[in-house]
Enzyme design. Structure first.
Site, mmCIF file in Angstrom:
data_model
loop_
_atom_site.group_PDB
_atom_site.id
_atom_site.type_symbol
_atom_site.label_atom_id
_atom_site.label_comp_id
_atom_site.label_asym_id
_atom_site.label_seq_id
_atom_site.Cartn_x
_atom_site.Cartn_y
_atom_site.Cartn_z
ATOM 1 N N GLN A 106 2.877 0.310 13.334
ATOM 2 C CA GLN A 106 3.485 -0.682 12.446
ATOM 3 C C GLN A 106 2.412 -1.564 11.802
ATOM 4 O O GLN A 106 1.430 -1.940 12.447
ATOM 5 C CB GLN A 106 4.468 -1.556 13.225
ATOM 6 C CG GLN A 106 5.684 -0.813 13.764
ATOM 7 C CD GLN A 106 6.711 -0.492 12.695
ATOM 8 O OE1 GLN A 106 6.484 -0.713 11.514
ATOM 9 N NE2 GLN A 106 7.853 0.036 13.108
ATOM 10 N N CYS A 128 -0.673 -6.460 -10.304
ATOM 11 C CA CYS A 128 -0.042 -5.766 -9.177
ATOM 12 C C CYS A 128 1.405 -6.221 -9.073
ATOM 13 O O CYS A 128 1.688 -7.418 -9.138
ATOM 14 C CB CYS A 128 -0.792 -6.057 -7.877
ATOM 15 S SG CYS A 128 -0.043 -5.270 -6.426
ATOM 16 N N CYS A 150 4.649 -6.375 -4.524
ATOM 17 C CA CYS A 150 5.544 -7.353 -3.889
ATOM 18 C C CYS A 150 6.568 -7.824 -4.927
ATOM 19 O O CYS A 150 6.410 -8.879 -5.550
ATOM 20 C CB CYS A 150 4.737 -8.534 -3.337
ATOM 21 S SG CYS A 150 3.633 -8.095 -1.991
ATOM 22 N N CYS A 164 13.728 1.879 9.547
ATOM 23 C CA CYS A 164 13.101 1.194 8.418
ATOM 24 C C CYS A 164 13.866 1.488 7.133
ATOM 25 O O CYS A 164 13.434 1.107 6.047
ATOM 26 C CB CYS A 164 11.633 1.605 8.281
ATOM 27 S SG CYS A 164 11.401 3.368 8.000
ATOM 28 N N CYS A 181 -5.972 -9.427 -2.025
ATOM 29 C CA CYS A 181 -4.531 -9.395 -1.731
ATOM 30 C C CYS A 181 -4.201 -10.350 -0.591
ATOM 31 O O CYS A 181 -4.791 -10.261 0.493
ATOM 32 C CB CYS A 181 -4.101 -7.979 -1.365
ATOM 33 S SG CYS A 181 -2.397 -7.861 -0.766
#
Length: 375
Positions: free
Chosen positions: A212, A11, A14, A334, A87
């Site tokens: 959020q 993954c 991030c 954002c 995760c």
């Protein structure tokens, strides 16, 4: 943050995970300064961070594998599945839910959707947790209503295993596309909204309302907006793109007239429920397009708060705000790039203060709150 999925190359969501949180914050601050270059800023407030891991209140899991051995996570572009149950962004409370759901899928006969073959029923699992009381909302995203009877019949077992599941729905998404949810939502529980609470303000989360994903930082964002508005002479306020009303409900006082506008009816239902609980009778929330609402009004509020999606508010609304000329504008974004573009379409406003909120650690993304004052 240490992540076995990243270390194994499975993954890469991030992308900044190898940097320290302080390094990430410095890079984001530098990016914000770059985007606002040429726009005078009176006050740069210190950036606000939050937990490094276990901060997400929501999991969006693609379901693959077989009905006997389902896999929750994501699919690489070549179709290879990756299990994301471990995760480290998820709280520890998600693990027992994932564990119970695997045998449940077999009990209910929910065959995972096979993208290559265009067969199967269960496409996604969407799990949301309330920080307030630990209650959870679970949504089964299905291709059709074919398995609904079996799903309903198996639910008592799941609810006995996981009493924290307060809201359970089936969302029907029949299209063979990577779309997370469809328009049809079928409630499988009597309770239809998840209770949340930030800074003693009651909030509600419904299946098709935006909320959020980092509650710790989001609560600080709302509290900061409340502090800023509290220092201004505001008796009449608009909250555009208001979602479930987080900003407006924090900023409102019994004396203030506030109108909140959001295109999603589910979110407006949440906002109205919160306003009723708070006893704020001068708050009015409506399910409308924010730009169409604003440009159709003949009155000018003291303050307009905007919290648009990543695309920003756009030039038509900027032009109308510039013409209407409220004394104050608070812009929560954002996507600082589109925010900076929008602010440049408001030449009669100066930036009084800016604050960065690290809502999305380990990525290049962040939230920013900006107070604009009419010159």
């Amino acid at each position: 943050m240490q992540c076995a999925l990243y270390d194994a190359g499975r993954c890469r969501s991030c992308q900044w995970i190898t940097q320290s949180v302080n390094e990430q914050l410095s890079a984001k601050t530098a990016d914000l300064h770059r985007l606002l270059a040429g726009l005078p800023v009176e006050q740069w407030c210190a950036p606000t961070g939050g937990p490094e891991q276990h901060f997400r209140n929501k999991a969006k899991m693609v379901v693959s594998g077989s009905v006997e051995k389902p896999l929750f996570g994501m699919l690489h572009r070549d179709g290879t599945p990756v299990d994301l149950c471990g995760c480290p962004l998820y709280p520890a409370s998600f693990a027992p839910v994932f564990s119970a759901l695997k045998p449940f899928i077999a009990r209910a006969g929910l065959t995972p959707y096979n993208v290559a073959r265009k067969r199967g029923e269960l496409k996604y699992l969407l799990l949301t947790e309330s920080q307030f009381d630990g209650g959870m909302m679970l949504r089964f995203v299905l291709r059709s209503e074919t398995k609904l009877t079996q799903l309903r019949a198996a639910l008592p077992w799941l609810r006995a295993q996981l009493p924290q599941l307060r809201v359970i729905t089936a969302n029907i998404q029949p299209v063979h596309m990577a779309i997370m949810e469809g328009e049809t939502e079928i409630y499988l529980t009597d309770q239809q909204a998840l209770a949340e609470r930030f800074n003693d303000v009651p909030l509600w989360i419904r299946p098709q309302s935006f909320f959020q994903t980092n509650p710790t930082v989001a609560s600080r964002l709302y509290a900061t907006a409340r502090d800023w508005v509290g220092q201004l002479p505001v008796r009449h306020m608009w909250d555009l793109f208001c979602g479930v009303g987080g900003f407006g409900l924090h900023c409102a006082t019994p004396q203030m007239q506030l109108t909140g506008i959001e295109i999603a009816p589910e979110a407006i239902a949440c906002a109205k429920q919160s306003a009723a609980e708070l006893g704020l009778t001068r708050l009015h929330f409506q399910a409308l397009d924010s730009t169409q609402f604003a440009t159709a009004q003949g009155e000018t509020p003291d303050l307009v708060l905007v919290n648009p999606p990543r695309r920003g508010i756009g030039k038509p609304l900027c032009d109308y705000l510039a013409q209407m000329a409220p004394r104050f504008i608070i812009y929560s974004s954002c996507n600082a790039q589109t925010m900076a573009q929008d602010i440049r379409h408001l030449p009669n406003y100066r930036i009084q203060r800016v604050q960065l909120f690290d809502m999305f650690p380990h990525t290049a993304h962040y939230e920013v709150l900006t107070l604009l004052c009419r010159q």
